[in-house]
Design an enzyme around this catalytic site. Structure first.
Site: not given
Ligand code: PAF
Length: 282
Positions: A34, A37, A185
């Site tokens: 996501h 990252h 997350s």
């Protein structure tokens, strides 16, 4: 951009880059990438000539009753994100490639991995340190990038690198949040509509705690108790921990002084979410 599941191929590629005098950055991930990252990959691309993203759901960092089998995976979407971000290689091994059937060697940091998440996940950081050490040996990066959302993980990895004299720079990158405040997350995907709304209680508590500290509150318990009150006002939320610790040693503090981490893990329904803030020079 290339993708491989083979340790041998990663080593050959990195060796060739080294021969050309290029620097290498590593972004270790468990996939289902996501924006959080992506911010790590963006930073790695800025600071290195070549970037490797590892995409591996590491079985040994999950406890027996945890979500290993349901952990979300989408390698095609991950490839698109890595390619767009400018990564050069995805390392996407199978568990068998990483762990031989008679694998018996583990890397463990003590103390720093025992508080916070270590209390309810006693084997988690041993699994993280072991896989991160393996990735460091396979990729031999100059720098490796980790999110500050997993602040204890970052402290544990920094300690491992220091204690074992690994010649790798560890770069911590800020938490990336949704527009409404929820920390990004892969596990947010478990939340139904009602839980997604309830999950905002974490960031509300984080923002309130941080504001109290910024306004001069130095008593850790006063800040923590205000944060707990906010979380407990949400019927779907159940606190695992809300604590204030030294950001490097993860030892509990009573006074907000130095580099302090306020961290929480909270169940929203069955989903365990974490969030934190770090204050420095207070
Ligand atoms: O933060 C994660 O996604 C994982 O713990 C890591 C560092 C990739 C190790 O499996």
């Amino acid at each position: 951009m290339n993708i491989t599941g083979s340790i041998k191929e990663v080593r050959a590629q990195v060796k060739e880059w080294r021969r050309q005098g290029l620097t290498v950055g590593l972004v270790p991930t468990m996939g289902y990438l996501h924006e959080g990252h992506k911010s790590l990959i963006d930073r790695a691309v800025m600071e290195n000539d070549r970037v490797v993203v590892s995409d591996f759901v590491n079985p040994i960092q999950f406890g027996v009753n945890e979500d290993l089998s349901t952990y979300p995976r989408d390698i095609e979407a991950d490839k698109r994100l890595c390619e767009a971000a400018g990564a050069d290689l995805i390392f996407h091994p199978t568990p068998d490639e990483m762990y031989a059937a008679d694998f018996f060697t583990f890397v463990e940091t003590q103390k720093v991995s025992e508080g916070l998440c270590g209390k309810s996940r006693p084997t988690h950081f041993r699994g993280v340190c072991t896989v991160v050490s393996k990735l460091f040996h396979i990729v031999m990066p100059d720098r490796a990038y980790f999110g500050e959302k997993d602040a204890q993980q970052l402290a544990v990895v920094r300690r491992m690198v220091r204690d074992l004299n690994m010649d790798i720079e560890i770069v911590g990158c800020p938490i990336i949040r949704e527009a409404d405040g929820l920390a990004k997350s892969s596990r947010n995907t478990y939340l139904n509509k009602e839980e997604r709304k309830a999950a905002l209680v974490l960031s509300r508590a984080i923002f309130h705690g941080r504001e109290m500290v910024e306004n001069g509150e130095q008593n850790a318990e006063t800040v923590l108790s205000a944060m707990r009150d906010i979380i407990e006002s949400e019927p779907l939320a159940r606190i695992d921990y809300v604590e204030m610790v030294d950001a490097d040693s993860i030892e509990p503090v009573t006074k907000v002084h130095g580099r302090v981490l306020a961290a929480m893990a909270v169940f929203i329904g069955k989903t365990r979410l974490i969030d934190n803030f770090i204050v420095e020079n207070c």
